[in-house]
Design a protein around this motif. Structure first.
Motif, PDB file in Angstrom:
ATOM      1  N   LYS A 191      36.183 156.561 -66.650  1.00 53.07           N
ATOM      2  CA  LYS A 191      35.760 155.549 -67.623  1.00 53.07           C
ATOM      3  C   LYS A 191      34.251 155.653 -67.782  1.00 53.07           C
ATOM      4  N   LEU A 192      33.814 155.998 -68.984  1.00 55.64           N
ATOM      5  CA  LEU A 192      32.390 156.230 -69.224  1.00 55.64           C
ATOM      6  C   LEU A 192      31.683 154.931 -69.562  1.00 55.64           C
ATOM      7  N   PRO A 193      30.703 154.526 -68.755  1.00 53.17           N
ATOM      8  CA  PRO A 193      29.919 153.340 -69.122  1.00 53.17           C
ATOM      9  C   PRO A 193      29.057 153.620 -70.347  1.00 53.17           C
ATOM     10  N   ASP A 194      28.952 152.645 -71.238  1.00 56.54           N
ATOM     11  CA  ASP A 194      28.132 152.830 -72.435  1.00 56.54           C
ATOM     12  C   ASP A 194      26.644 152.865 -72.107  1.00 56.54           C
ATOM     13  N   GLU A 195      26.282 152.194 -71.020  1.00 59.92           N
ATOM     14  CA  GLU A 195      24.867 152.128 -70.628  1.00 59.92           C
ATOM     15  C   GLU A 195      24.713 152.551 -69.179  1.00 59.92           C
ATOM     16  N   VAL A 196      23.613 153.211 -68.892  1.00 59.74           N
ATOM     17  CA  VAL A 196      23.309 153.610 -67.514  1.00 59.74           C
ATOM     18  C   VAL A 196      21.889 153.164 -67.167  1.00 59.74           C
ATOM     19  N   PRO A 197      21.579 153.008 -65.879  1.00 64.50           N
ATOM     20  CA  PRO A 197      20.257 152.505 -65.488  1.00 64.50           C
ATOM     21  C   PRO A 197      19.137 153.506 -65.759  1.00 64.50           C
ATOM     22  N   GLN A 198      17.960 152.979 -65.946  1.00 69.33           N
ATOM     23  CA  GLN A 198      16.753 153.788 -65.985  1.00 69.33           C
ATOM     24  C   GLN A 198      16.305 153.991 -64.543  1.00 69.33           C
ATOM     25  N   ARG A 199      16.364 155.225 -64.050  1.00 65.34           N
ATOM     26  CA  ARG A 199      16.138 155.480 -62.629  1.00 65.34           C
ATOM     27  C   ARG A 199      14.786 156.136 -62.329  1.00 65.34           C
ATOM     28  N   SER A 200      13.934 156.247 -63.299  1.00 65.41           N
ATOM     29  CA  SER A 200      12.616 156.832 -63.036  1.00 65.41           C
ATOM     30  C   SER A 200      11.731 155.826 -62.299  1.00 65.41           C
ATOM     31  N   VAL A 201      10.706 156.331 -61.690  1.00 62.64           N
ATOM     32  CA  VAL A 201       9.724 155.526 -60.933  1.00 62.64           C
ATOM     33  C   VAL A 201      10.421 154.735 -59.821  1.00 62.64           C
ATOM     34  N   THR A 202      11.332 155.375 -59.140  1.00 58.21           N
ATOM     35  CA  THR A 202      12.022 154.748 -58.013  1.00 58.21           C
ATOM     36  C   THR A 202      11.199 154.911 -56.743  1.00 58.21           C
ATOM     37  N   GLN A 203      10.857 153.800 -56.101  1.00 59.52           N
ATOM     38  CA  GLN A 203      10.056 153.863 -54.883  1.00 59.52           C
ATOM     39  C   GLN A 203      10.883 154.321 -53.682  1.00 59.52           C
ATOM     40  N   LYS A 204      12.125 153.832 -53.595  1.00 64.58           N
ATOM     41  CA  LYS A 204      13.005 154.228 -52.490  1.00 64.58           C
ATOM     42  C   LYS A 204      14.271 154.835 -53.075  1.00 64.58           C
ATOM     43  N   VAL A 205      14.567 156.071 -52.694  1.00 61.56           N
ATOM     44  CA  VAL A 205      15.739 156.776 -53.223  1.00 61.56           C
ATOM     45  C   VAL A 205      16.984 156.279 -52.498  1.00 61.56           C
ATOM     46  N   LYS A 206      17.916 155.754 -53.262  1.00 58.30           N
ATOM     47  CA  LYS A 206      19.129 155.170 -52.691  1.00 58.30           C
ATOM     48  C   LYS A 206      20.283 156.162 -52.784  1.00 58.30           C
ATOM     49  N   LEU A 207      20.775 156.587 -51.632  1.00 62.57           N
ATOM     50  CA  LEU A 207      21.898 157.514 -51.531  1.00 62.57           C
ATOM     51  C   LEU A 207      23.191 156.715 -51.410  1.00 62.57           C
ATOM     52  N   LEU A 208      24.275 157.234 -52.006  1.00 63.55           N
ATOM     53  CA  LEU A 208      25.541 156.510 -51.998  1.00 63.55           C
ATOM     54  C   LEU A 208      26.698 157.440 -51.655  1.00 63.55           C
ATOM     55  N   PHE A 209      27.556 156.977 -50.761  1.00 62.10           N
ATOM     56  CA  PHE A 209      28.813 157.646 -50.403  1.00 62.10           C
ATOM     57  C   PHE A 209      29.929 156.655 -50.686  1.00 62.10           C
ATOM     58  N   LEU A 210      30.960 157.078 -51.419  1.00 59.42           N
ATOM     59  CA  LEU A 210      32.129 156.249 -51.679  1.00 59.42           C
ATOM     60  C   LEU A 210      33.374 157.017 -51.259  1.00 59.42           C
ATOM     61  N   GLY A 211      34.159 156.435 -50.366  1.00 61.26           N
ATOM     62  CA  GLY A 211      35.367 157.115 -49.920  1.00 61.26           C
ATOM     63  C   GLY A 211      35.753 156.666 -48.520  1.00 61.26           C
ATOM     64  N   ARG A 212      36.859 157.185 -48.052  1.00 64.02           N
ATOM     65  CA  ARG A 212      37.331 156.845 -46.705  1.00 64.02           C
ATOM     66  C   ARG A 212      36.380 157.421 -45.662  1.00 64.02           C
ATOM     67  N   ILE A 213      35.907 156.568 -44.780  1.00 63.60           N
ATOM     68  CA  ILE A 213      34.998 156.998 -43.721  1.00 63.60           C
ATOM     69  C   ILE A 213      35.795 157.806 -42.703  1.00 63.60           C
ATOM     70  N   GLY A 214      35.457 159.085 -42.561  1.00 62.66           N
ATOM     71  CA  GLY A 214      36.180 159.939 -41.630  1.00 62.66           C
ATOM     72  C   GLY A 214      35.742 161.379 -41.751  1.00 62.66           C
ATOM     73  N   GLN A 215      36.385 162.238 -40.991  1.00 54.98           N
ATOM     74  CA  GLN A 215      35.991 163.638 -40.935  1.00 54.98           C
ATOM     75  C   GLN A 215      36.286 164.371 -42.244  1.00 54.98           C
ATOM     76  N   ARG A 216      37.462 164.085 -42.872  1.00 51.86           N
ATOM     77  CA  ARG A 216      37.841 164.837 -44.072  1.00 51.86           C
ATOM     78  C   ARG A 216      36.833 164.693 -45.193  1.00 51.86           C
ATOM     79  N   LYS A 217      36.279 163.519 -45.351  1.00 53.83           N
ATOM     80  CA  LYS A 217      35.287 163.275 -46.406  1.00 53.83           C
ATOM     81  C   LYS A 217      33.862 163.658 -45.978  1.00 53.83           C
ATOM     82  N   GLY A 218      33.717 164.150 -44.747  1.00 58.42           N
ATOM     83  CA  GLY A 218      32.399 164.570 -44.279  1.00 58.42           C
ATOM     84  C   GLY A 218      31.455 163.419 -43.980  1.00 58.42           C
TER      85      GLY A 218
END
Length: 385
Positions: A191-218
């Motif tokens: 599902k494509l969002p019509d709008e996305v955030p402006q991510r320039s000038v980010t002071q802290k880079v936020k990393l995201l992992f989504l999925g089952r916590i475990g070995q298979r997903k690394g």
């Protein structure tokens, strides 16, 4: 100051979907589909796919979703499945079924959906099997030869087998004896969002992992990879790992590596919370060992996030190195850490890869996915008559 919460409209008219989902009238009435799969309340990729699929179904296609699996005690699972058999057989007897569509993964799912496939075949109903299993190849090779042959017999009863990538298509044809014309590739939709955030000038880079916590997903590899970052890169970043699974083990590893100030484990989250995290994130990371074609990755790309992933399952057919993502080898923690480091320190690379990631998943829009499905339904009905 970070502008991560501001929104910029990146949708363009030239990507508007012009295809029209044409109604299918079968024997003078709307098409009736029985969709057999897990509960929509269940956690996991198939349930997320089902919800998206049902949400965008054309109004003239009537879909009855029969739940064949629900999380819980073994007694609950058995009761749910027996109820599913009863409801399915009743619908078959009442001739309220035009096409049977089964969402399948591996292990217990194969047994349940194998029984349902046999019932559909007995009643001479067109069958579409939709294979999602990220570890089906591992599961299949561990089976006894006679069970493999039985499984092959069941799968060959379908009019169409939908797989998530060309690599999976080759596997099913070569190992289960399906004819090439039986197996079609439908990449997972997004599902494509019509709008996305402006991510320039980010002071802290936020990393995201989504999925089952475990070995298979690394997941554990990701925690260790973060620990290898230079301290200045750790302080310039944070990591959220959202999902169920081995949360306690992950938490203990985070404490052992003294990363409590940098890595958070919120547990499983709903779709609204997921979208908030995707809005706030700068980089998506999924260093899996096995995959079909992860919806979480496609969602991140739709939100214009650069992705760090591994070349497993259908991922290499979507992600190109340094074009719309970064690819690292499964289990290579140093390589994973270097990839994270490069995106933390190089904003221009982050933004460039993210923009191309979003554009590359336009063809996977859920509305187009339904256009392809309507064509598939027509072809399956034509095979029967």
């Amino acid at each position: 100051m970070s502008n991560s919460n501001s929104i910029v409209d990146t949708s363009t008219k030239d990507r508007q979907i012009t295809e029209k989902v044409q109604p299918i009238l079968y024997q003078g009435k709307s098409l009736k589909i029985v969709l057999l799969g897990p509960s929509l309340l269940q956690q996991g990729g198939i349930s997320n796919y089902e919800k998206l699929f049902l949400e965008y179904a054309p109004s003239d296609v009537h879909i009855c979703h029969i739940i064949t699996h629900e999380e819980g005690a073994i007694a609950i699972k058995i009761i749910v499945f027996l109820k599913a058999i009863w409801k399915f057989v009743w619908m078959l007897l009442m001739e309220e079924v035009d096409i049977v569509q089964l969402e399948i993964s591996q292990r217990g799912s194969v047994l349940r959906q194998g029984i349902m496939t046999f019932l559909a075949w007995v009643f001479h109903k067109p069958i579409i099997i939709h294979a999602h299993g990220s570890q089906f190849h591992v599961f299949y090779t561990e089976l006894a030869k006679w069970i493999q042959q039985l499984l092959s017999w069941v799968f060959c009863k379908c009019q169409r087998l939908i797989v998530l990538s060309e690599s999976w298509r080759s596997f099913y044809i070569e190992n289960l004896g399906l004819k090439p014309e039986q197996v079609v590739v439908f990449y997972n939709p997004v599902k494509l969002p019509d709008e996305v955030p402006q991510r320039s000038v980010t002071q802290k880079v936020k990393l995201l992992f989504l999925g089952r916590i475990g070995q298979r997903k690394g997941a554990f590899d990701l925690i260790e990879a973060f620990s290898l970052l230079p301290i200045e890169h750790q302080t310039r970043s944070s990591l959220i790992m959202a999902g169920d699974g081995d949360i306690e083990q992950a938490g203990n590893l985070i404490k052992t590596l003294n990363l409590e100030n940098y890595i958070k484990l919120p547990g499983w989250i709903g779709s609204d919370e997921r979208d908030i995290l995707l809005t706030q994130a700068d980089v998506f990371v999924l260093p899996s060992y096995n995959e079909g074609l992860p919806l979480a990755m496609l969602e991140a790309m739709a939100w214009e996030l650069p992705v760090i992933v591994t070349p497993v399952g259908g991922i290499p057919e979507i992600v190109t190195q340094y074009e719309n993502g970064l690819i690292v080898n499964p289990g290579n923690i140093e390589q994973l850490s270097d990839a994270i480091k490069s995106l933390i320190e190089n904003e221009a690379l982050r933004l460039s890869i993210g923009a191309k990631a979003r554009t590359s998943v336009f063809p996977l829009d859920i509305k187009k996915h339904w256009v392809y499905f309507m064509d598939l339904y027509s072809s399956v009905l034509n095979l029967k008559y």
